[in-house]
Design a protein around this motif. Sequence first.
Motif, PDB file in Angstrom:
ATOM      1  N   THR A   1      -0.424  -9.415  -0.028  1.00 33.32           N
ATOM      2  CA  THR A   1       0.853  -8.710   0.154  1.00 33.32           C
ATOM      3  C   THR A   1       1.391  -8.899   1.555  1.00 33.32           C
ATOM      4  OG1 THR A   1       0.275  -7.055  -1.510  1.00 33.32           O
ATOM      5  CG2 THR A   1       2.015  -6.476   0.048  1.00 33.32           C
TER       6      THR A   1
ATOM      7  N   LYS B   1       1.778  -8.974  -4.418  1.00 36.22           N
ATOM      8  CA  LYS B   1       2.973  -9.830  -4.438  1.00 36.22           C
ATOM      9  C   LYS B   1       2.650 -11.289  -4.708  1.00 36.22           C
ATOM     10  CE  LYS B   1       4.916 -10.487  -0.403  1.00 36.22           C
ATOM     11  NZ  LYS B   1       5.734 -10.276   0.816  1.00 36.22           N
TER      12      LYS B   1
ATOM     13  N   TYR C   1       8.573  -5.651  -4.921  1.00 35.49           N
ATOM     14  CA  TYR C   1       8.772  -6.524  -3.759  1.00 35.49           C
ATOM     15  C   TYR C   1      10.208  -7.032  -3.661  1.00 35.49           C
ATOM     16  CZ  TYR C   1       3.820  -6.266  -4.680  1.00 35.49           C
ATOM     17  OH  TYR C   1       2.565  -5.796  -4.964  1.00 35.49           O
TER      18      TYR C   1
END
Length: 607
Positions: free
Chosen positions: A92, A549, A591
């Motif tokens: 991430t 992500k 995100y």
Amino acid sequence: MITSSITLCGLLLATALTLPASAQDLSTIEWQTNYDDPPIGDPAALKGGIFHTFMAAYPLTLRLVGPNSNDGFSSWKRAVTMDFGLVARHPTTDNYVPWMATHWSVQDDKRTLYFKLDPDALWSDGKPVTAADYVHTLHMMQSEAIVDPFYNNYAEEHYEDVVAIEPYVLKIVGKFESWRPLDMFGLWATPAHAVTLEEGFPERYNTTVLPVQGPYVLSEKEAGQYVVFTRLEDWWGKDKHYWRGMYNPDRIHIRVIDDSDRALDFFKKGKLSLYRVNTAKKWAEEMEFEATENGWAHRKRLFVDYPSGVYGFAMNLERTIFQNKDFRKAIQYLFNFDEINEKLMYNAYYRAVSAFTGTEYQNPELKPYGFDPRKARQHLRKAGYAKRGEDGILVDTEGNRAAFTFSYGSKGLERHMTVVKQVFKRFGVDMDLRLLEPGTAFRNGMEREYEMTLMGRTAGRFPGPHQYYGSVFKETKNNNNVWAYGTAYTDSLIDVYRFNMDKNKRLQAMHELDAILQDEAFYVPFWQAPFMRFLYWDYVSFPSFYFPKRIQQMTDWQVFWIDEDKRRALADAMADGRALGRNAVIDVDPYEVKDRLEAAMKAAGDG
């Protein structure tokens, strides 16, 4: 990566000849670490339960190197047992974080690295993971016994030396300075006490279950049917900062189901915990059934931010028909993506253009070939196909038909490929469809035993053009250069990307390479979408963000868990025919990928 057995005498000699080789010398090293980023999973995740999933084909091998070691099962084996690098990129934040090493140091030459290994690390047989196991990885990569030209070449080109300075201090020296040395020169450990490198390596370890440093061991398997991973309750890494909330199920049961439609049926019957929906048709038409209507199962579309891999038609340049560039370009102009997207995929995708889609190395000037029958006819004539035979298929002056076989291993794409076949035939090109068992299709691709095939590979955070387009791999097989492409000039561009410290020069070289690859026309990129669509039963739980992500496959970051209380409640509700309530939120975009993508598309349209 790999380490051959090293005698005490040899280790002492290597230590004596390599600097820094003493506590005093090591004290001059400036060590780095990072425990400031958040855990990758949810520390509140529960341990326990069985996670049921599937794979399309039974493993061709249990090895991580050598023939067939990059099949579909390998992602599971790498993720939960063996492929634990020295450091990792946080999925991430993108920052480097400790993995098998607690500290690291990059020297000014950008090719010499030092690592402090975690002294807690153990193999599953109880033996310590030491620096000698990383030396063994290098020796394995170098060994011809593994029958793996990719790793042989990688070791030759990347590593000058790997030295066990101390049992828990490792030194790696790369062959060149690198703009990302921790990524470029990293290694994984191989148990030196359990792996030998004599002739017959592929056969000896094809089905051997070796000691692992990861949280799971392969505990059960039945050929052609399933494999089972069992979590080590006393795994040495269970309380490490970045692994808290990861690797939660007690067992991972992976059933062989060679057809995605059948797999969905298995999910509906409760025999799979989670099902990834890979076709727009299923997502649009088949998500309303008893379990989802009653809130017993849920569906999600999670937007993620990760480069696309290689996905599309691959033409074998060793086959005569595809050695003609005009014929290849004709195929490009006959691929009608818009029709397939509209009629079969509900306009859910957008066309991929670049060989490096989703990265800054994608050439922004490239445009897709597009469906253009007029240009296709022009290239067919240039290729020598000017008239049709009695069956309506174009022939050249020697009577050779404009015909080839397309091999693929996904029944879910049968409708799509039938449409492509019909379009091609309308314009005088015969594409014979050959649906193979997934493992066979993969193996044939790696061995270049095909004319045209479906190429699908996941991507790393940075492109890997050398393994896909490097000419060094043209003369060998069982590597990712499945099309047998490469020239001295494209090699030079790839080398700029690999070795040049000037980012602008790297970008320029890769953009030029991207344009050349498109012009050579041996790869027809398909479609892409920055999301994962999946179904899961109510007893499967996730962090609030579902997955990190940077993810492509569910195996990448295992942050889900099994809630046994919810499993029992679900069983009671289903037995009573009682609804649990639907989860109305389907799209999840933690995100802001969807927002950025739509904004970019709107800006392009306004422009």
